[in-house]
Design a protein around this motif. Structure first.
Motif, short mmCIF file in Angstrom:
data_model
loop_
_atom_site.label_atom_id
_atom_site.label_comp_id
_atom_site.label_asym_id
_atom_site.label_seq_id
_atom_site.Cartn_x
_atom_site.Cartn_y
_atom_site.Cartn_z
N GLY A 33 0.82 -1.21 0.00
CA GLY A 33 0.00 0.00 0.00
C GLY A 33 0.85 1.26 0.00
O GLY A 33 2.03 1.25 -0.39
N ARG A 34 0.27 2.34 0.48
CA ARG A 34 0.94 3.64 0.49
C ARG A 34 0.86 4.26 1.88
O ARG A 34 -0.07 3.99 2.64
N VAL A 35 1.83 5.10 2.18
CA VAL A 35 1.80 5.85 3.43
C VAL A 35 0.72 6.92 3.34
O VAL A 35 0.63 7.64 2.35
N ASP A 36 -0.09 7.03 4.38
CA ASP A 36 -1.12 8.08 4.46
C ASP A 36 -0.49 9.27 5.18
O ASP A 36 -0.27 9.24 6.38
N ASP A 37 -0.19 10.32 4.43
CA ASP A 37 0.53 11.46 5.00
C ASP A 37 -0.23 12.11 6.16
O ASP A 37 0.39 12.67 7.07
N GLU A 38 -1.54 12.06 6.13
CA GLU A 38 -2.32 12.73 7.17
C GLU A 38 -2.25 12.00 8.51
O GLU A 38 -2.36 12.61 9.56
N THR A 39 -2.06 10.69 8.47
CA THR A 39 -2.07 9.91 9.71
C THR A 39 -0.74 9.24 10.03
O THR A 39 -0.59 8.63 11.09
N ALA A 40 0.22 9.33 9.12
CA ALA A 40 1.51 8.66 9.31
C ALA A 40 2.23 9.18 10.55
O ALA A 40 2.22 10.38 10.84
N ARG A 41 2.85 8.26 11.29
CA ARG A 41 3.67 8.62 12.44
C ARG A 41 5.13 8.67 12.02
O ARG A 41 5.57 7.96 11.12
N HIS A 42 5.89 9.54 12.70
CA HIS A 42 7.33 9.61 12.45
C HIS A 42 8.07 8.76 13.46
O HIS A 42 7.68 8.65 14.63
N ALA A 43 9.15 8.14 13.01
CA ALA A 43 9.97 7.30 13.86
C ALA A 43 11.43 7.46 13.45
O ALA A 43 11.73 8.05 12.40
N ALA A 44 12.32 6.94 14.27
CA ALA A 44 13.75 6.98 13.96
C ALA A 44 14.40 5.72 14.47
O ALA A 44 13.99 5.15 15.49
N VAL A 45 15.42 5.25 13.75
CA VAL A 45 16.18 4.08 14.16
C VAL A 45 17.66 4.45 14.22
O VAL A 45 18.12 5.32 13.46
N LEU A 46 18.38 3.81 15.12
CA LEU A 46 19.82 4.03 15.25
C LEU A 46 20.56 2.87 14.60
O LEU A 46 20.41 1.72 15.03
N ILE A 47 21.32 3.17 13.55
CA ILE A 47 22.16 2.17 12.90
C ILE A 47 23.57 2.39 13.42
O ILE A 47 24.29 3.29 12.98
N LEU A 48 23.96 1.59 14.40
CA LEU A 48 25.17 1.84 15.18
C LEU A 48 26.27 0.87 14.79
O LEU A 48 26.17 -0.34 15.00
N PHE A 49 27.35 1.44 14.25
CA PHE A 49 28.51 0.66 13.82
C PHE A 49 29.67 0.89 14.78
O PHE A 49 29.70 1.85 15.53
N GLY A 50 30.62 0.00 14.71
CA GLY A 50 31.85 0.16 15.49
C GLY A 50 32.50 -1.18 15.73
O GLY A 50 32.01 -2.23 15.32
N HIS A 51 33.65 -1.14 16.39
CA HIS A 51 34.32 -2.36 16.81
C HIS A 51 33.77 -2.69 18.19
O HIS A 51 34.30 -2.28 19.21
N LEU A 52 32.65 -3.42 18.21
CA LEU A 52 31.81 -3.50 19.40
C LEU A 52 32.22 -4.58 20.39
O LEU A 52 31.82 -4.54 21.53
N ASP A 53 32.98 -5.58 19.93
CA ASP A 53 33.41 -6.62 20.85
C ASP A 53 34.72 -7.22 20.34
O ASP A 53 35.28 -6.75 19.35
N ASN A 54 35.19 -8.24 21.00
CA ASN A 54 36.45 -8.88 20.63
C ASN A 54 36.25 -10.14 19.81
O ASN A 54 37.18 -10.93 19.65
N VAL A 55 35.05 -10.34 19.29
CA VAL A 55 34.75 -11.53 18.49
C VAL A 55 34.75 -11.13 17.02
O VAL A 55 33.84 -10.44 16.56
N PRO A 56 35.76 -11.53 16.26
CA PRO A 56 35.81 -11.13 14.85
C PRO A 56 34.80 -11.89 14.00
O PRO A 56 34.21 -12.89 14.44
#
Length: 234
Positions: A33-56
Protein backbone atom coordinates in the motif's frame (compact mmCIF):
# COMPACT_ATOMS: atom_id res chain seq x y z
CA UNK A 1 39.07 5.29 3.59
CA UNK A 2 38.12 3.75 6.90
CA UNK A 3 34.63 2.34 7.46
CA UNK A 4 33.78 5.39 9.56
CA UNK A 5 34.89 7.74 6.79
CA UNK A 6 32.88 5.77 4.21
CA UNK A 7 29.78 6.06 6.39
CA UNK A 8 30.36 9.80 6.76
CA UNK A 9 30.56 10.03 2.96
CA UNK A 10 27.17 8.29 2.68
CA UNK A 11 25.71 10.78 5.17
CA UNK A 12 27.19 13.68 3.20
CA UNK A 13 25.64 12.31 0.01
CA UNK A 14 22.22 12.36 1.70
CA UNK A 15 22.57 15.77 3.31
CA UNK A 16 20.88 17.89 0.62
CA UNK A 17 17.96 15.45 0.28
CA UNK A 18 17.57 15.34 4.07
CA UNK A 19 17.42 19.13 4.20
CA UNK A 20 14.73 19.08 1.50
CA UNK A 21 12.81 16.48 3.54
CA UNK A 22 12.79 14.08 0.60
CA UNK A 23 11.56 10.54 1.13
CA UNK A 24 12.68 7.12 -0.08
CA UNK A 25 9.94 4.58 -0.88
CA UNK A 26 10.25 0.88 -0.30
CA UNK A 27 11.30 -1.16 -3.38
CA UNK A 28 8.48 -1.87 -5.81
CA UNK A 29 8.50 -5.58 -4.92
CA UNK A 30 8.20 -4.76 -1.19
CA UNK A 31 5.33 -2.30 -1.14
CA UNK A 32 2.28 -2.84 1.04
CA UNK A 33 0.00 0.00 0.00
CA UNK A 34 0.94 3.64 0.49
CA UNK A 35 1.80 5.85 3.43
CA UNK A 36 -1.12 8.08 4.46
CA UNK A 37 0.53 11.46 5.00
CA UNK A 38 -2.32 12.73 7.17
CA UNK A 39 -2.07 9.91 9.71
CA UNK A 40 1.51 8.66 9.31
CA UNK A 41 3.67 8.62 12.44
CA UNK A 42 7.33 9.61 12.45
CA UNK A 43 9.97 7.30 13.86
CA UNK A 44 13.75 6.98 13.96
CA UNK A 45 16.18 4.08 14.16
CA UNK A 46 19.82 4.03 15.25
CA UNK A 47 22.16 2.17 12.90
CA UNK A 48 25.17 1.84 15.18
CA UNK A 49 28.51 0.66 13.82
CA UNK A 50 31.85 0.16 15.49
CA UNK A 51 34.32 -2.36 16.81
CA UNK A 52 31.81 -3.50 19.40
CA UNK A 53 33.41 -6.62 20.85
CA UNK A 54 36.45 -8.88 20.63
CA UNK A 55 34.75 -11.53 18.49
CA UNK A 56 35.81 -11.13 14.85
CA UNK A 57 33.71 -12.08 11.86
CA UNK A 58 33.74 -15.66 10.63
CA UNK A 59 34.00 -14.35 7.07
CA UNK A 60 37.33 -12.99 5.86
CA UNK A 61 38.60 -11.25 2.69
CA UNK A 62 35.70 -8.82 2.96
CA UNK A 63 35.39 -5.17 2.00
CA UNK A 64 35.38 -4.22 5.69
CA UNK A 65 37.40 -5.08 8.76
CA UNK A 66 36.71 -8.38 10.54
CA UNK A 67 36.06 -6.34 13.71
CA UNK A 68 33.33 -4.08 12.29
CA UNK A 69 29.91 -4.78 13.84
CA UNK A 70 26.41 -3.33 13.69
CA UNK A 71 24.03 -3.38 16.66
CA UNK A 72 20.73 -5.22 16.13
CA UNK A 73 17.94 -6.63 18.27
CA UNK A 74 15.39 -9.38 17.96
CA UNK A 75 11.89 -8.17 18.71
CA UNK A 76 9.76 -10.13 21.17
CA UNK A 77 7.71 -12.84 19.51
CA UNK A 78 4.57 -11.76 21.36
CA UNK A 79 4.44 -8.24 19.89
CA UNK A 80 1.46 -7.25 17.79
CA UNK A 81 3.61 -5.56 15.12
CA UNK A 82 6.73 -7.10 13.56
CA UNK A 83 6.99 -9.95 16.11
CA UNK A 84 10.27 -11.86 16.14
CA UNK A 85 11.86 -9.71 13.46
CA UNK A 86 15.46 -8.49 13.56
CA UNK A 87 15.50 -4.71 13.83
CA UNK A 88 17.56 -1.65 14.60
CA UNK A 89 16.99 0.00 17.99
CA UNK A 90 14.42 2.73 17.49
CA UNK A 91 10.81 3.78 17.74
CA UNK A 92 8.23 6.51 17.40
CA UNK A 93 8.95 10.21 17.88
CA UNK A 94 7.65 11.61 21.17
CA UNK A 95 6.48 15.20 21.62
CA UNK A 96 9.29 15.74 24.14
CA UNK A 97 12.06 14.65 21.72
CA UNK A 98 14.28 17.49 20.51
CA UNK A 99 14.63 15.95 17.04
CA UNK A 100 14.77 12.55 15.35
CA UNK A 101 18.38 12.04 16.40
CA UNK A 102 17.26 12.39 20.01
CA UNK A 103 14.47 9.90 19.28
CA UNK A 104 16.89 7.31 17.91
CA UNK A 105 19.26 7.65 20.87
CA UNK A 106 16.47 7.69 23.47
CA UNK A 107 14.89 4.57 22.04
CA UNK A 108 18.28 2.82 21.81
CA UNK A 109 18.92 3.56 25.48
CA UNK A 110 15.44 2.33 26.46
CA UNK A 111 15.77 -0.88 24.42
CA UNK A 112 19.44 -1.82 24.87
CA UNK A 113 20.73 0.14 27.89
CA UNK A 114 23.67 1.57 25.93
CA UNK A 115 25.47 4.67 27.18
CA UNK A 116 24.71 7.45 24.63
CA UNK A 117 27.83 9.35 25.71
CA UNK A 118 29.85 6.76 23.80
CA UNK A 119 27.94 7.25 20.53
CA UNK A 120 29.20 9.65 17.87
CA UNK A 121 26.24 10.53 15.64
CA UNK A 122 27.47 10.82 12.05
CA UNK A 123 24.18 12.09 10.64
CA UNK A 124 20.83 11.17 9.14
CA UNK A 125 19.69 9.47 5.97
CA UNK A 126 16.52 10.32 4.06
CA UNK A 127 13.10 9.55 5.45
CA UNK A 128 12.11 5.99 4.52
CA UNK A 129 8.50 5.06 3.96
CA UNK A 130 7.10 2.05 5.83
CA UNK A 131 3.56 1.64 4.46
CA UNK A 132 2.79 -1.66 6.23
CA UNK A 133 2.56 0.21 9.57
CA UNK A 134 2.13 3.75 8.13
CA UNK A 135 5.41 5.14 9.48
CA UNK A 136 7.98 7.57 8.09
CA UNK A 137 11.31 6.41 9.47
CA UNK A 138 14.57 8.37 9.72
CA UNK A 139 17.72 6.20 9.85
CA UNK A 140 20.37 7.81 12.09
CA UNK A 141 23.94 6.60 11.53
CA UNK A 142 26.14 6.30 14.61
CA UNK A 143 29.68 5.21 15.42
CA UNK A 144 30.27 3.59 18.80
CA UNK A 145 33.42 5.31 20.04
CA UNK A 146 33.13 3.88 23.57
CA UNK A 147 31.08 0.67 23.54
CA UNK A 148 29.10 -0.05 26.69
CA UNK A 149 27.27 -3.19 27.87
CA UNK A 150 23.93 -3.82 26.17
CA UNK A 151 21.04 -6.16 26.82
CA UNK A 152 17.34 -6.50 26.21
CA UNK A 153 16.04 -4.02 28.79
CA UNK A 154 12.37 -4.98 28.42
CA UNK A 155 11.89 -8.62 27.41
CA UNK A 156 8.28 -7.83 26.54
CA UNK A 157 9.62 -5.75 23.65
CA UNK A 158 13.01 -7.26 22.75
CA UNK A 159 14.00 -10.90 23.00
CA UNK A 160 17.72 -10.20 22.68
CA UNK A 161 20.27 -7.57 21.64
CA UNK A 162 23.31 -8.62 19.65
CA UNK A 163 26.24 -7.44 17.56
CA UNK A 164 26.32 -8.68 13.95
CA UNK A 165 29.72 -8.73 12.19
CA UNK A 166 29.29 -6.69 9.01
CA UNK A 167 31.71 -8.92 7.08
CA UNK A 168 29.42 -11.89 7.77
CA UNK A 169 26.38 -9.94 6.53
CA UNK A 170 28.28 -9.06 3.35
CA UNK A 171 29.40 -12.64 2.68
CA UNK A 172 27.60 -13.78 -0.50
CA UNK A 173 27.00 -17.17 1.15
CA UNK A 174 24.83 -15.41 3.75
CA UNK A 175 22.68 -13.48 1.30
CA UNK A 176 19.10 -14.57 0.67
CA UNK A 177 15.99 -13.47 -1.22
CA UNK A 178 13.09 -13.37 1.24
CA UNK A 179 9.62 -14.22 -0.06
CA UNK A 180 6.50 -13.19 1.84
CA UNK A 181 2.91 -14.01 0.87
CA UNK A 182 0.39 -11.53 2.20
CA UNK A 183 -3.18 -10.71 1.21
CA UNK A 184 -2.87 -12.70 -1.99
CA UNK A 185 0.28 -10.92 -3.11
CA UNK A 186 3.93 -12.00 -3.19
CA UNK A 187 6.61 -9.65 -1.92
CA UNK A 188 10.39 -9.91 -1.92
CA UNK A 189 13.13 -8.30 0.16
CA UNK A 190 16.86 -8.82 0.57
CA UNK A 191 17.84 -11.16 3.38
CA UNK A 192 20.93 -11.80 5.48
CA UNK A 193 21.60 -14.93 7.53
CA UNK A 194 23.16 -14.17 10.93
CA UNK A 195 23.82 -17.50 12.62
CA UNK A 196 20.35 -18.93 13.19
CA UNK A 197 18.65 -15.58 12.59
CA UNK A 198 17.42 -14.02 9.35
CA UNK A 199 17.45 -10.26 8.77
CA UNK A 200 14.68 -9.35 6.31
CA UNK A 201 12.09 -6.71 5.45
CA UNK A 202 12.69 -3.08 6.37
CA UNK A 203 15.94 -3.72 8.26
CA UNK A 204 17.45 -5.77 5.42
CA UNK A 205 16.37 -3.23 2.80
CA UNK A 206 18.00 -0.35 4.71
CA UNK A 207 21.20 -2.35 5.29
CA UNK A 208 21.33 -3.46 1.64
CA UNK A 209 21.01 0.13 0.43
CA UNK A 210 23.56 1.38 2.95
CA UNK A 211 26.09 -1.32 2.04
CA UNK A 212 25.67 -0.45 -1.65
CA UNK A 213 26.15 3.27 -1.04
CA UNK A 214 29.21 2.70 1.17
CA UNK A 215 30.79 0.53 -1.53
CA UNK A 216 30.88 -2.53 0.73
CA UNK A 217 28.62 -4.91 -1.20
CA UNK A 218 30.35 -8.03 -2.53
CA UNK A 219 28.88 -9.28 -5.84
CA UNK A 220 26.59 -12.24 -5.31
CA UNK A 221 24.36 -14.42 -7.43
CA UNK A 222 20.60 -14.28 -6.92
CA UNK A 223 20.14 -16.18 -3.69
CA UNK A 224 17.81 -18.98 -2.76
CA UNK A 225 14.33 -17.90 -1.74
CA UNK A 226 13.31 -18.40 1.87
CA UNK A 227 10.20 -17.65 3.90
CA UNK A 228 11.18 -16.08 7.23
CA UNK A 229 9.59 -16.92 10.57
CA UNK A 230 6.59 -14.82 11.67
CA UNK A 231 6.20 -13.41 8.14
CA UNK A 232 2.44 -13.93 8.34
CA UNK A 233 2.24 -11.44 11.22
CA UNK A 234 2.93 -7.74 10.66
Amino acid sequence: MSAREELMQVVDNHRAAVERNERVPMPSDWTFGRVDDETARHAAVLILFGHLDNVPAVSHDSTVSDELDVLLLERARTLRKHPGQIAFPGGGVDDTDRDVTHTALREAVEETGLDPAGVDVLGRLQLTELPVTNFLVTPVIGWWTKPSPVEAVDVNESRTVFRAPVADLLNPENRRSVRVERDGHTHFSPGFVVGERVVWGFTAIVLDRLFNEAGWTIPWEPAEEITPPFSNRH
